[in-house]
Design a protein around this motif. Structure first.
Motif, short mmCIF file in Angstrom:
data_model
loop_
_atom_site.label_atom_id
_atom_site.label_comp_id
_atom_site.label_asym_id
_atom_site.label_seq_id
_atom_site.Cartn_x
_atom_site.Cartn_y
_atom_site.Cartn_z
N LYS A 119 3.96 -9.14 14.53
CA LYS A 119 4.47 -7.65 14.58
C LYS A 119 5.30 -7.36 13.33
CE LYS A 119 4.86 -4.01 18.59
NZ LYS A 119 5.38 -4.59 19.68
N GLU A 120 6.67 -8.00 12.89
CA GLU A 120 7.59 -7.92 11.68
C GLU A 120 7.05 -7.66 10.69
OE1 GLU A 120 7.01 -9.89 14.02
OE2 GLU A 120 7.47 -12.09 13.29
N THR A 121 5.59 -8.59 10.52
CA THR A 121 4.38 -8.49 9.25
C THR A 121 4.27 -7.10 8.63
OG1 THR A 121 3.12 -9.41 9.75
CG2 THR A 121 4.90 -10.92 8.91
N LEU A 122 4.06 -6.31 9.86
CA LEU A 122 3.52 -5.47 9.99
C LEU A 122 3.53 -4.22 9.09
CD1 LEU A 122 2.18 -4.46 13.91
CD2 LEU A 122 0.90 -5.65 11.80
N VAL A 123 4.34 -3.84 8.70
CA VAL A 123 5.44 -2.75 7.97
C VAL A 123 4.86 -3.48 5.90
CG1 VAL A 123 6.98 -1.88 6.94
CG2 VAL A 123 7.13 -1.98 9.07
N ARG A 124 5.12 -4.64 5.90
CA ARG A 124 5.05 -5.31 4.84
C ARG A 124 3.51 -4.99 4.64
NH1 ARG A 124 4.95 -11.66 3.03
NH2 ARG A 124 3.77 -10.56 0.64
N ILE A 125 2.65 -5.31 5.51
CA ILE A 125 0.82 -5.35 5.36
C ILE A 125 0.44 -3.76 4.85
CG2 ILE A 125 -1.30 -5.57 6.67
CD1 ILE A 125 -0.11 -8.00 8.03
N GLU A 126 1.30 -2.71 5.72
CA GLU A 126 0.37 -1.12 5.06
C GLU A 126 1.01 -0.99 4.07
OE1 GLU A 126 1.54 2.35 7.99
OE2 GLU A 126 1.48 1.04 9.25
N TYR A 130 0.51 -10.60 1.58
CA TYR A 130 0.96 -11.55 2.87
C TYR A 130 -0.05 -12.05 3.35
CZ TYR A 130 0.71 -12.35 7.74
OH TYR A 130 1.09 -13.12 9.04
N PHE A 131 -1.92 -11.49 2.61
CA PHE A 131 -2.89 -12.14 2.82
C PHE A 131 -3.19 -12.93 1.90
CE2 PHE A 131 -3.02 -8.97 5.92
CZ PHE A 131 -3.18 -9.24 7.31
N GLU A 132 -3.22 -12.45 0.58
CA GLU A 132 -3.80 -13.43 0.23
C GLU A 132 -3.16 -14.14 -1.57
OE1 GLU A 132 -2.94 -9.59 0.70
OE2 GLU A 132 -4.93 -9.51 0.11
N GLY A 133 -1.98 -13.76 -0.42
CA GLY A 133 -0.81 -15.06 -1.37
C GLY A 133 -0.53 -14.50 -2.75
N ASN A 134 -0.30 -15.48 -3.35
CA ASN A 134 0.55 -15.17 -5.46
C ASN A 134 -1.45 -14.68 -5.61
OD1 ASN A 134 2.16 -15.51 -4.66
ND2 ASN A 134 1.97 -17.53 -5.53
#
Ligand code: ZN
Length: 305
Positions: free
Chosen positions: A147-154, A231-235
């Motif tokens: 949940k805490e990563t959802l803002v970042r992902i958005e 988040y998903f792709e990394g660098n």
């Protein structure tokens, strides 16, 4: 060479006014026979067997000398460029993964230097791509991000959307696309990923089996439009090759370029790694064309003129 001659011959008016009508006419005739343009349209597609998810290289020879050539293809617009050596127009386009098998038309729209339009339609058959299915069993939080990563992902989705919406209007690439790393393939494009029994997105890139720290090179010339940690792709490095064509390099351990850099074909972009959502170090190499992901393996086989 052809285009220069075309421009010269398109402005014969002054000569005609000066009373050299006869000379102008003979010039036009000899110029046309010297260029021996084909009298019919020739349209070829590479690969010969088109499937959904495939990049495609179109090559067109027009019966008349044109100043520009565009085409409508699967609700996309393609702008061709001219190559004097082959006297042909060419462009790289694609067939989105969701395209159903069938016959589709490539609607060509050429314009002569005089402004006169010349149109031609070519019907092309698209088959169904044969993509494997991979069943994977993973921890639930790997499929559903915490949940805490959802803002970042958005936020990152907005960054990607804005970045990918901008592409140079001219092609920045030339010739063949090169392998980003000399390594074996560990994951093909299009494989259906079944996580814990639920079908997720098809794999939208080509995975190379490279240990961490392996040099990763630009597949072709372009501009770095993204070089940051996601988040998903990394660098992740994304290169714009113009007209909506882009290549992406994911999970890097180090960047060797920054956003805004112009890169040459084969230039070092970074070092491979396992950053982002990767189970082990590898390079995920992806190809985008006008908002859709295409099979990188096919792009690497195309032989532009
Ligand atoms: Zn991948």
């Amino acid at each position: 060479m052809d285009r220069v001659a075309g421009r010269f011959l398109s402005k014969p008016c002054l000569r005609i006014v000066l009373g050299t009508l006869f000379l102008a006419a003979s010039l036009t005739a000899s110029a046309e026979s010297a260029h021996s343009s084909p009298k019919v349209w020739s349209v070829t597609a590479q690969p010969i067997l088109l499937v959904n998810g495939s990049p495609v290289l179109f090559r067109v020879s027009a019966p008349q000398k044109l100043a520009s050539l565009k085409a409508a293809w699967l609700d996309h617009e393609i702008t061709f460029r001219y190559k004097p050596a082959c006297k042909c127009w060419y462009a790289i386009a694609g067939v989105p993964l969701e395209t159903k098998p069938g016959a589709y038309s490539l609607s060509l729209h050429g314009e002569k230097a005089s402004g006169t339009a010349v149109d031609f339609e070519k019907s092309l058959t698209i088959g169904e791509g044969q993509y494997p299915s991979t069943a994977l069993k993973v921890a639930p939080e790997y499929v559903e991000p915490p949940k805490e990563t959802l803002v970042r992902i958005e936020q990152e989705q907005t960054v990607k959307k804005d970045t990918f919406a901008q592409s140079a209007s001219n092609p920045l690439w030339s010739g063949r696309f090169l392998l980003p790393a000399k390594a074996g393939v560990s994951g093909v494009f299009g494989s259906a990923r079944v996580f814990n029994g639920t079908k997720r997105n098809q794999h939208q890139g080509l995975d190379f089996r490279v240990p961490s720290g392996t040099p990763i090179h630009a597949a072709n010339a372009g501009k770095v439009i993204l070089a940051r940690n996601l988040y998903f792709e990394g660098n992740c490095v994304a290169i714009d090759h113009g007209q909506g064509l882009m290549t992406l390099y994911l999970h890097l351990s180090h960047f060797k370029v920054k956003e805004g850099d112009a890169v040459k074909k084969g230039q070092l972009l970074g070092l491979s790694g396992g950053t982002g959502r990767a189970t082990a170090p590898h390079l995920h190499f992806a190809v985008r064309w006008q908002g859709t992901y295409l099979n990188p393996a096919t792009l690497l086989k195309l032989t532009p003129p």
